[in-house]
Design an enzyme around this catalytic site. Structure first.
Site, PDB file in Angstrom:
ATOM      1  N   TYR A  71       0.831  -1.216   0.000  1.00  0.00           N
ATOM      2  CA  TYR A  71       0.000   0.000   0.000  1.00  0.00           C
ATOM      3  C   TYR A  71       0.862   1.262   0.000  1.00  0.00           C
ATOM      4  O   TYR A  71       0.624   2.192  -0.753  1.00  0.00           O
ATOM      5  CB  TYR A  71      -0.931  -0.001   1.221  1.00  0.00           C
ATOM      6  CG  TYR A  71      -1.970   1.082   1.148  1.00  0.00           C
ATOM      7  CD1 TYR A  71      -3.219   0.839   0.581  1.00  0.00           C
ATOM      8  CD2 TYR A  71      -1.704   2.374   1.610  1.00  0.00           C
ATOM      9  CE1 TYR A  71      -4.172   1.833   0.502  1.00  0.00           C
ATOM     10  CE2 TYR A  71      -2.648   3.377   1.529  1.00  0.00           C
ATOM     11  CZ  TYR A  71      -3.881   3.103   0.976  1.00  0.00           C
ATOM     12  OH  TYR A  71      -4.822   4.102   0.881  1.00  0.00           O
ATOM     13  N   PHE A 123      -5.586  20.858 -24.772  1.00  0.00           N
ATOM     14  CA  PHE A 123      -6.362  19.667 -25.133  1.00  0.00           C
ATOM     15  C   PHE A 123      -7.755  19.765 -24.484  1.00  0.00           C
ATOM     16  O   PHE A 123      -7.947  20.489 -23.509  1.00  0.00           O
ATOM     17  CB  PHE A 123      -5.608  18.418 -24.635  1.00  0.00           C
ATOM     18  CG  PHE A 123      -6.306  17.134 -24.970  1.00  0.00           C
ATOM     19  CD1 PHE A 123      -6.482  16.751 -26.281  1.00  0.00           C
ATOM     20  CD2 PHE A 123      -6.809  16.318 -23.970  1.00  0.00           C
ATOM     21  CE1 PHE A 123      -7.140  15.566 -26.591  1.00  0.00           C
ATOM     22  CE2 PHE A 123      -7.461  15.129 -24.274  1.00  0.00           C
ATOM     23  CZ  PHE A 123      -7.629  14.762 -25.580  1.00  0.00           C
ATOM     24  N   ASP A 124      -8.714  19.000 -25.032  1.00  0.00           N
ATOM     25  CA  ASP A 124     -10.125  19.089 -24.590  1.00  0.00           C
ATOM     26  C   ASP A 124     -10.302  18.881 -23.087  1.00  0.00           C
ATOM     27  O   ASP A 124     -11.055  19.602 -22.443  1.00  0.00           O
ATOM     28  CB  ASP A 124     -10.993  18.039 -25.296  1.00  0.00           C
ATOM     29  CG  ASP A 124     -10.863  18.050 -26.799  1.00  0.00           C
ATOM     30  OD1 ASP A 124      -9.825  18.511 -27.311  1.00  0.00           O
ATOM     31  OD2 ASP A 124     -11.788  17.588 -27.466  1.00  0.00           O
ATOM     32  N   ASP A 211       2.323  20.151 -20.788  1.00  0.00           N
ATOM     33  CA  ASP A 211       1.478  18.974 -20.942  1.00  0.00           C
ATOM     34  C   ASP A 211       2.311  18.018 -21.796  1.00  0.00           C
ATOM     35  O   ASP A 211       2.469  18.214 -23.002  1.00  0.00           O
ATOM     36  CB  ASP A 211       0.157  19.343 -21.624  1.00  0.00           C
ATOM     37  CG  ASP A 211      -0.733  18.130 -21.858  1.00  0.00           C
ATOM     38  OD1 ASP A 211      -0.208  16.995 -21.881  1.00  0.00           O
ATOM     39  OD2 ASP A 211      -1.953  18.305 -22.037  1.00  0.00           O
ATOM     40  N   ALA A 213       2.145  14.814 -22.736  1.00  0.00           N
ATOM     41  CA  ALA A 213       1.592  13.554 -23.263  1.00  0.00           C
ATOM     42  C   ALA A 213       2.441  12.971 -24.399  1.00  0.00           C
ATOM     43  O   ALA A 213       2.634  11.761 -24.480  1.00  0.00           O
ATOM     44  CB  ALA A 213       0.149  13.766 -23.726  1.00  0.00           C
ATOM     45  N   LYS A 254      -0.079   7.851 -23.713  1.00  0.00           N
ATOM     46  CA  LYS A 254       0.545   8.184 -24.991  1.00  0.00           C
ATOM     47  C   LYS A 254       2.029   7.815 -24.894  1.00  0.00           C
ATOM     48  O   LYS A 254       2.372   6.652 -24.965  1.00  0.00           O
ATOM     49  CB  LYS A 254       0.325   9.659 -25.334  1.00  0.00           C
ATOM     50  CG  LYS A 254      -1.085   9.973 -25.812  1.00  0.00           C
ATOM     51  CD  LYS A 254      -2.056  10.105 -24.685  1.00  0.00           C
ATOM     52  CE  LYS A 254      -3.404  10.625 -25.104  1.00  0.00           C
ATOM     53  NZ  LYS A 254      -3.917  11.626 -24.172  1.00  0.00           N
ATOM     54  N   HIS A 445     -20.522  14.014 -30.264  1.00  0.00           N
ATOM     55  CA  HIS A 445     -19.971  12.988 -31.159  1.00  0.00           C
ATOM     56  C   HIS A 445     -19.915  11.615 -30.502  1.00  0.00           C
ATOM     57  O   HIS A 445     -19.961  10.606 -31.195  1.00  0.00           O
ATOM     58  CB  HIS A 445     -18.581  13.401 -31.641  1.00  0.00           C
ATOM     59  CG  HIS A 445     -17.599  13.671 -30.551  1.00  0.00           C
ATOM     60  ND1 HIS A 445     -17.691  14.778 -29.740  1.00  0.00           N
ATOM     61  CD2 HIS A 445     -16.526  12.981 -30.132  1.00  0.00           C
ATOM     62  CE1 HIS A 445     -16.695  14.755 -28.860  1.00  0.00           C
ATOM     63  NE2 HIS A 445     -15.970  13.676 -29.074  1.00  0.00           N
TER      64      HIS A 445
HETATM   65  C1  LIG Z   1      -4.884  12.486 -23.861  1.00  0.00           C
HETATM   66  C2  LIG Z   1      -4.433  13.821 -23.470  1.00  0.00           C
HETATM   67  C3  LIG Z   1      -4.742  14.350 -22.199  1.00  0.00           C
HETATM   68  C4  LIG Z   1      -5.632  13.628 -21.213  1.00  0.00           C
HETATM   69  O1  LIG Z   1      -5.085  12.430 -20.833  1.00  0.00           O
HETATM   70  P1  LIG Z   1      -5.976  11.138 -20.466  1.00  0.00           P
HETATM   71  O2  LIG Z   1      -4.944  10.139 -20.083  1.00  0.00           O
HETATM   72  O3  LIG Z   1      -6.767  10.777 -21.669  1.00  0.00           O
HETATM   73  O4  LIG Z   1      -6.847  11.519 -19.314  1.00  0.00           O
HETATM   74  C5  LIG Z   1      -4.221  15.586 -21.888  1.00  0.00           C
HETATM   75  N1  LIG Z   1      -3.478  16.279 -22.768  1.00  0.00           N
HETATM   76  C6  LIG Z   1      -3.173  15.806 -23.983  1.00  0.00           C
HETATM   77  C7  LIG Z   1      -2.325  16.618 -24.912  1.00  0.00           C
HETATM   78  C8  LIG Z   1      -3.651  14.579 -24.383  1.00  0.00           C
HETATM   79  O5  LIG Z   1      -3.378  14.122 -25.620  1.00  0.00           O
END
Ligand SMILES: *Cc1c(COP(=O)(O)O)cnc(C)c1O
Length: 459
Positions: A71, A123-124, A211, A213, A254, A445
């Site tokens: 844990y 990002f969204d 960010d 990713a 990613k 969508h």
């Molecule tokens: C996918 C993504 C996120 C969010 O990550 P999740 O693992 O899907 O929650 C944030 N920023 C970027 C640029 C992304 O491509």
């Protein structure tokens, strides 16, 4: 040798679903012409996303069994923490179950209602997390980012003059640079732009976050396009970007090369302690952050493997090869190819379909019907829903995204995809205008049901 080969061989295989056109027609009809509603077992090549759909390596699979599921204070956490420190240089490392959870933890610690948070292009989920806190996300892309046919090397860059004006006028809680810029097509940010953003942020006392990713794909593309970086390893280039920032949020689904995972990493100990105190309530104890020990070990290895030059060279070459094959056939694309996918320019691809009759969705549906290839519309269907009481207008860019999962498909699979796109491009009469039958209020969508417009009854 000129033939490109994947820099790995295959140890475990998974059969591809093979279906007939009649089966696909039945499935698409039942799914209301919405590819998100299709059962994945009826998709032959799935290019819906590049998130969490990676093939893990033999080393990662082996590490799952060796992991420490204690844990608190697990060895898996120590290995994970060491790997993140090694790659990013940030001392404070906080695991989270995926990118959006990392965003929520960081923003809850730094952002207040009424704040404006600028970035190259958010990002969204980043936008949604900021809006949830009453803050306003502000995209400041360079103008060339919005021209799909402009072949510029760094379409992920931020417009520096706009940022300077904003910083002179008010003090945002942070600036966020997304590497690569997912929402503008996986385009890279240059080190020069990152340095300039760093100088502006330092001069105004504003923290700069990344960010991250797709930090490794960004490093590779920057290294290819900036002669200053050509002699450096991808790890050194990635580190040059992290060195300019105060911290990062990461979706490891990613460039972490895992099916689930993420983290926040930063320099400021006090902010890290605030995040740790808050996360116990929602994500879990700070040494596991909503993940299993095995997930932490898989991430630790993934973060190292993703910086292997042989892996990155193949990754970027495979996306580019798909784009080049389509380009040579005259298929209208977003230029240049992004790091993680190829984007079709729907209105140029299907000029006979009215922009409001969803040309992108029509292309995506026919790609599925023709070859069992699943893609995503990023255009009128995804972004076009009007405000309540308003009328729908054409969105700025109408694209179809072919996102390429990491280490999953071979050159041959992508040649098949190229053939499918060329076939559909060569038979525009098969593309039908669509209309929406029902749609949810938010993110339509995902749940909408559609049908071909003015379908002629047959038989
Ligand atoms: C996918 C993504 C996120 C969010 O990550 P999740 O693992 O899907 O929650 C944030 N920023 C970027 C640029 C992304 O491509």
């Amino acid at each position: 040798m000129r033939t490109r080969i994947e820099p790995y061989r295959i140890k475990a295989v998974e059969p591809l679903p093979l279906t007939t056109r009649a089966e696909r027609e039945g499935a698409l009809d039942a799914a209301g012409w919405n590819l998100f509603r299709l059962p994945a077992r009826l998709v032959t090549i799935d290019l819906l996303t590049d998130s969490g759909v990676v093939a893990m390596s033999a080393r990662q699979w082996a590490a799952l069994l060796e992991a420490d599921e204690s844990y608190a204070g697990a060895d898996s956490f120590s290995r994970f923490e060491a790997a993140v420190r090694e790659v990013t240089g940030f001392p404070e490392v906080i695991p989270a179950h995926q990118g959006r959870a990392a965003e929520r933890l960081l923003f809850e610690a730094l952002v207040r209602p009424g704040d404006v948070v600028p970035g190259n292009t958010h990002f969204d989920t980043t936008r949604a997390n900021l809006e949830r806190l009453g803050a306003r996300p502000l995209d400041l892309p360079v103008p060339v980012a919005l021209d799909p046919s402009a072949d510029a090397p760094f379409k992920g860059d931020l417009a520096l003059g706009d940022l300077e004006d904003l910083l002179d006028a008010r003090r945002p809680p942070l600036v966020l640079m997304t590497l690569t810029s997912n929402s503008t097509g996986g385009q890279p940010v240059s080190l020069e732009n990152m340095e300039a953003v760093h100088r502006l942020c330092s001069a105004h006392g504003v923290p700069l976050f990344i960010d991250a990713a797709r930090f490794a794909e960004n490093a590779w593309l920057a290294r290819e396009r900036d002669p200053r970086l050509a002699a450096l390893s991808p790890a050194a280039v990635a580190r040059a970007f992290f060195d300019l920032a105060d911290g990062c949020v990461m979706s490891a689904k990613k460039d972490g090369l895992v099916n689930i995972g993420g983290f926040v990493a930063l320099r400021d100990r006090a902010v890290a302690e605030r995040i740790r105190a808050a996360m116990v309530v929602t994500e879990g104890f700070p040494t596991y952050g909503g993940l299993a020990g095995r997930d932490l070990d898989a991430m630790a290895i993934g973060l190292t493997e993703v910086l292997d030059p042989a892996y990155l060279a193949d990754r970027i070459a495979s996306v580019r090869s798909l784009a080049d094959q389509l380009d040579q056939a005259g298929v209208p694309l977003m230029r240049p190819a992004g790091g993680h996918g190829v984007y079709l320019d729907s209105r140029a691809f299907a000029p006979h379909i009215d922009p409001l009759a969803l040309p992108g969705q029509s292309i995506a549906c026919e790609l599925y019907l023709h070859a069992g290839v699943r893609t995503t519309e990023v255009g009128q269907l995804m972004r076009g829903r009007p405000q309540p009481g308003g009328t729908e207008r054409p969105v700025a860019l109408d694209l179809v995204r072919l996102a390429i999962p990491r280490r999953v498909y071979t050159c041959c699979h992508l040649d098949y995809v190229a053939e499918a796109v060329r076939d559909v491009f060569g038979a525009p009469e098969r593309l039908h205008p669509l209309e929406i039958v029902e749609q949810p209020e938010a993110l339509r969508h995902f749940g909408a049901r559609l049908r071909p417009r003015a379908a002629v009854a047959v038989g």
